[in-house]
Design a protein around this motif. Structure first.
Motif, PDB file in Angstrom:
ATOM      1  N   GLU A   1       1.082  -1.389  -0.169  1.00 14.48           N
ATOM      2  CA  GLU A   1       0.172  -0.208   0.341  1.00 14.48           C
ATOM      3  C   GLU A   1       0.642   1.164  -0.016  1.00 14.48           C
ATOM      4  OE1 GLU A   1      -2.910   0.131  -0.673  1.00 14.48           O
ATOM      5  OE2 GLU A   1      -3.926  -2.366  -0.089  1.00 14.48           O
ATOM      6  N   GLY A   2       1.983   1.187   0.331  1.00 20.03           N
ATOM      7  CA  GLY A   2       2.595   2.620  -0.133  1.00 20.03           C
ATOM      8  C   GLY A   2       3.135   3.247   1.155  1.00 20.03           C
ATOM      9  N   VAL A   3       2.544   2.882   2.073  1.00 23.61           N
ATOM     10  CA  VAL A   3       2.247   3.704   3.539  1.00 23.61           C
ATOM     11  C   VAL A   3       3.970   3.826   4.100  1.00 23.61           C
ATOM     12  CG1 VAL A   3       1.167   4.091   6.301  1.00 23.61           C
ATOM     13  CG2 VAL A   3       0.515   3.156   3.886  1.00 23.61           C
ATOM     14  N   ASP A   4       4.084   4.917   4.448  1.00 25.60           N
ATOM     15  CA  ASP A   4       5.395   5.435   5.092  1.00 25.60           C
ATOM     16  C   ASP A   4       5.672   5.164   6.054  1.00 25.60           C
ATOM     17  OD1 ASP A   4       8.287   6.506   5.957  1.00 25.60           O
ATOM     18  OD2 ASP A   4       8.140   8.563   4.848  1.00 25.60           O
ATOM     19  N   LEU A   5       6.095   3.682   5.971  1.00 24.57           N
ATOM     20  CA  LEU A   5       6.552   3.043   7.864  1.00 24.57           C
ATOM     21  C   LEU A   5       8.275   4.026   9.178  1.00 24.57           C
ATOM     22  CD1 LEU A   5       5.497  -0.795   7.634  1.00 24.57           C
ATOM     23  CD2 LEU A   5       3.614   1.630   8.784  1.00 24.57           C
ATOM     24  N   GLY A   6       8.715   4.789   8.112  1.00 27.82           N
ATOM     25  CA  GLY A   6       9.727   5.388   9.026  1.00 27.82           C
ATOM     26  C   GLY A   6      10.151   5.973  10.807  1.00 27.82           C
ATOM     27  N   LEU A   7       8.927   5.818  10.572  1.00 30.00           N
ATOM     28  CA  LEU A   7       8.462   6.104  11.845  1.00 30.00           C
ATOM     29  C   LEU A   7       7.754   5.089  13.032  1.00 30.00           C
ATOM     30  CD1 LEU A   7       8.161   9.860  12.185  1.00 30.00           C
ATOM     31  CD2 LEU A   7       9.862   8.681  12.622  1.00 30.00           C
ATOM     32  N   SER A   8       7.901   3.727  12.256  1.00 27.26           N
ATOM     33  CA  SER A   8       7.372   2.563  12.752  1.00 27.26           C
ATOM     34  C   SER A   8       7.469   1.773  13.971  1.00 27.26           C
ATOM     35  CB  SER A   8       6.212   2.232  12.320  1.00 27.26           C
ATOM     36  OG  SER A   8       5.122   2.708  11.453  1.00 27.26           O
ATOM     37  N   ARG A   9       7.834   1.005  14.481  1.00 23.36           N
ATOM     38  CA  ARG A   9       8.740   0.175  15.454  1.00 23.36           C
ATOM     39  C   ARG A   9       8.463  -1.178  15.425  1.00 23.36           C
ATOM     40  NH1 ARG A   9       8.858  -0.634  20.785  1.00 23.36           N
ATOM     41  NH2 ARG A   9       7.582   0.748  21.833  1.00 23.36           N
ATOM     42  N   ARG A  10       9.015  -2.200  15.020  1.00 20.29           N
ATOM     43  CA  ARG A  10       8.666  -3.398  15.823  1.00 20.29           C
ATOM     44  C   ARG A  10       8.153  -3.516  17.326  1.00 20.29           C
ATOM     45  NH1 ARG A  10      10.279  -4.846  10.275  1.00 20.29           N
ATOM     46  NH2 ARG A  10       8.955  -6.439   8.895  1.00 20.29           N
ATOM     47  N   VAL A  11       7.534  -4.293  18.035  1.00 17.86           N
ATOM     48  CA  VAL A  11       7.634  -4.540  19.207  1.00 17.86           C
ATOM     49  C   VAL A  11       8.430  -5.920  19.523  1.00 17.86           C
ATOM     50  CG1 VAL A  11       7.187  -3.491  21.363  1.00 17.86           C
ATOM     51  CG2 VAL A  11       6.616  -2.130  19.651  1.00 17.86           C
ATOM     52  N   PRO A  12       9.367  -6.732  20.304  1.00 19.43           N
ATOM     53  CA  PRO A  12       9.215  -7.903  20.219  1.00 19.43           C
ATOM     54  C   PRO A  12       8.239  -8.335  21.836  1.00 19.43           C
ATOM     55  CG  PRO A  12      11.718  -6.874  20.514  1.00 19.43           C
ATOM     56  CD  PRO A  12      10.924  -5.352  20.309  1.00 19.43           C
ATOM     57  N   GLY A  13       8.362  -9.651  21.381  1.00 18.13           N
ATOM     58  CA  GLY A  13       7.712  -9.627  22.633  1.00 18.13           C
ATOM     59  C   GLY A  13       5.851  -9.715  22.947  1.00 18.13           C
ATOM     60  N   TRP A  14       5.741  -9.235  22.019  1.00 16.71           N
ATOM     61  CA  TRP A  14       4.439  -7.988  21.834  1.00 16.71           C
ATOM     62  C   TRP A  14       3.372  -8.588  20.271  1.00 16.71           C
ATOM     63  CZ3 TRP A  14       1.828  -3.725  19.190  1.00 16.71           C
ATOM     64  CH2 TRP A  14       0.762  -3.655  20.016  1.00 16.71           C
ATOM     65  N   SER A  15       2.367  -9.534  21.368  1.00 11.90           N
ATOM     66  CA  SER A  15       0.993 -10.039  20.461  1.00 11.90           C
ATOM     67  C   SER A  15       0.514  -8.667  19.222  1.00 11.90           C
ATOM     68  CB  SER A  15       0.049 -10.681  20.903  1.00 11.90           C
ATOM     69  OG  SER A  15       0.767 -12.206  21.309  1.00 11.90           O
ATOM     70  N   SER A  16       0.341  -8.479  18.423  1.00 11.16           N
ATOM     71  CA  SER A  16      -0.658  -8.265  17.563  1.00 11.16           C
ATOM     72  C   SER A  16      -2.424  -7.878  17.800  1.00 11.16           C
ATOM     73  CB  SER A  16      -0.914  -8.325  15.938  1.00 11.16           C
ATOM     74  OG  SER A  16       0.731  -8.116  15.123  1.00 11.16           O
ATOM     75  N   PRO A  17      -2.724  -6.826  18.115  1.00 13.45           N
ATOM     76  CA  PRO A  17      -3.721  -6.596  18.434  1.00 13.45           C
ATOM     77  C   PRO A  17      -4.701  -7.507  16.980  1.00 13.45           C
ATOM     78  CG  PRO A  17      -2.704  -4.605  18.652  1.00 13.45           C
ATOM     79  CD  PRO A  17      -2.245  -5.157  17.748  1.00 13.45           C
ATOM     80  N   VAL A  18      -6.032  -8.075  17.372  1.00 14.02           N
ATOM     81  CA  VAL A  18      -6.302  -8.484  16.659  1.00 14.02           C
ATOM     82  C   VAL A  18      -8.117  -8.197  16.539  1.00 14.02           C
ATOM     83  CG1 VAL A  18      -8.076 -10.969  15.896  1.00 14.02           C
ATOM     84  CG2 VAL A  18      -5.449 -10.723  16.375  1.00 14.02           C
TER      85      VAL A  18
END
Length: 378
Positions: free
Chosen positions: A117-134
């Motif tokens: 989708e071409g969204v800029d995620l430069g200021l996003s981050r992956r969080v170790p050990g955290w489950s994605s909200p569903v």
């Protein structure tokens, strides 16, 4: 060989092809041609990204102790991703700051937003050990019920990083929470602040929420929320009450259209919804907001902003696919040629034509949509 369907031991590679073959930056079309000297982003936003699982084709909700089997299941990025994807598909340059889990869902959400989708995620981050909200959404009778799983995001060591927001023409915030400091900083630099909110589960409908509108330029609640916060009985009365607090207020009424008031210019507009059959309203309010942001940045009149937002939302509810049902310009162009609505109605949308990319005209007969499922049947 790797990549052959059905070969044992080889995991399938998800398709991340751009579903909007005609996607291109909207900068020149928004600014009337010529070089685009605006900031690198059109819109910046922050929030929670959910994994949406959407069950469709249901006759109703299953009573306790029973089971319903359906052949309709879609999956797509949800939460703040709804509006981020909808804006990107219109050609807006979108930057998103969000946390992503390090699980399978998190990987899918990140790749779909960034690569497809071409969204800029430069200021996003992956969080170790955290489950994605569903969120599980059960769509039936043109309505839906939802169940959500979400855990707090663990704070990183030393606290969250102090990252200044990027320059952008607009930003989007949730006013049911205290506004982030970056929103005020961006507004001081001339960024338009758009605000929305969610349903108040407490039922308090606190006036403190409305006090935050002092720092917002455009407010887009739905009719139920607007009436609850203003203690009024009609969407029109709610719009008038909110107009005393914010420059532009838009009250979304779903299938009944929308009402807007611009207190700075005195403009008032009321526009009917697009006359289409609604199959799944998941994310329609966010698609409406994305259309209104685009039309605002394009400098359209208040009534035209409402019509364009209604057009985008109306096209999205014809599909059972959440955020990935957001229309591309090819679908917008195709709708104008489809004959699905009378010419007398279509004439009100003639102002949209100059914004349609040339490539969209070439794909009118073969509009490509995203597959809103994790597994694509062959």
């Amino acid at each position: 060989m790797p990549g052959i369907p059905g070969l044992p031991g080889v995991p399938p590679e998800p398709s991340l092809a751009d579903p909007c073959a005609e996607r291109e930056p909207a900068g020149e079309r928004l600014h009337g041609g010529g070089p685009d000297a605006s900031p690198a982003l059109d819109v910046f936003l922050s929030g929670r990204v959910f994994m949406d699982m959407i069950f469709t084709g249901l006759p109703g909700l299953p009573p306790p102790g029973t089971e319903i089997v359906t052949d309709g299941l879609g999956s797509a990025p949800g939460g703040v991703a709804n509006i981020a994807i909808a804006m990107s598909r219109l050609g807006l340059r979108v930057g998103l700051a969000a946390e992503f889990g390090d699980d399978m869902f998190g990987a899918y959400l990140w790749r779909t937003l960034a690569e497809q989708e071409g969204v800029d995620l430069g200021l996003s981050r992956r969080v170790p050990g955290w489950s994605s909200p569903v969120t599980v959404s059960m769509a039936y009778d043109s309505d839906r019920s939802m169940v959500t799983y979400s855990r707090p995001v663990p704070a990183p060591p030393g606290g969250p990083p102090e990252v200044p927001p990027p320059p952008a023409r607009a930003c989007f915030v949730d006013v049911d929470q205290p506004l982030p400091p970056w929103a005020a900083a961006m507004r001081e630099r001339g960024t338009l602040v758009f605000g929305d909110l969610g349903w108040d589960q407490t039922g308090a409908w606190s006036a403190e929420v409305l006090d935050r509108l002092d720092h917002v330029d455009v407010f887009l609640p739905n009719a139920a929320e607007a009436m609850a916060y203003t203690r009024t009985d009609t969407p029109a009365d709610a719009a008038e009450a909110l107009a005393g607090r914010v420059r532009v207020v838009v009250v979304k009424r779903g299938g009944d259209g929308a009402i807007a008031v611009d207190s700075a210019t005195g403009e008032r507009a009321e526009v009917s919804a697009l006359p289409v059959e609604a199959l799944d309203p998941t994310g329609a309010g966010d698609v409406f907001a994305a259309g209104f942001v685009f039309a605002t940045l394009a400098g359209l009149s208040l009534a035209e902003r409402l019509r364009f937002a209604n057009l985008c939302a109306g096209l999205s509810v014809r599909h059972r696919s959440g955020s990935l049902g957001s229309p591309c310009w090819g679908e917008i162009a195709a709708f104008g040629e489809s004959g699905d609505v009378p010419d007398t109605v279509l004439a009100d949308y003639a102002f949209v034509i100059p914004f349609i990319p040339a490539a969209a005209d070439e794909t009118v007969e073969t509009v490509v949509r995203a597959e809103p499922t994790l597994r694509k049947e062959r």
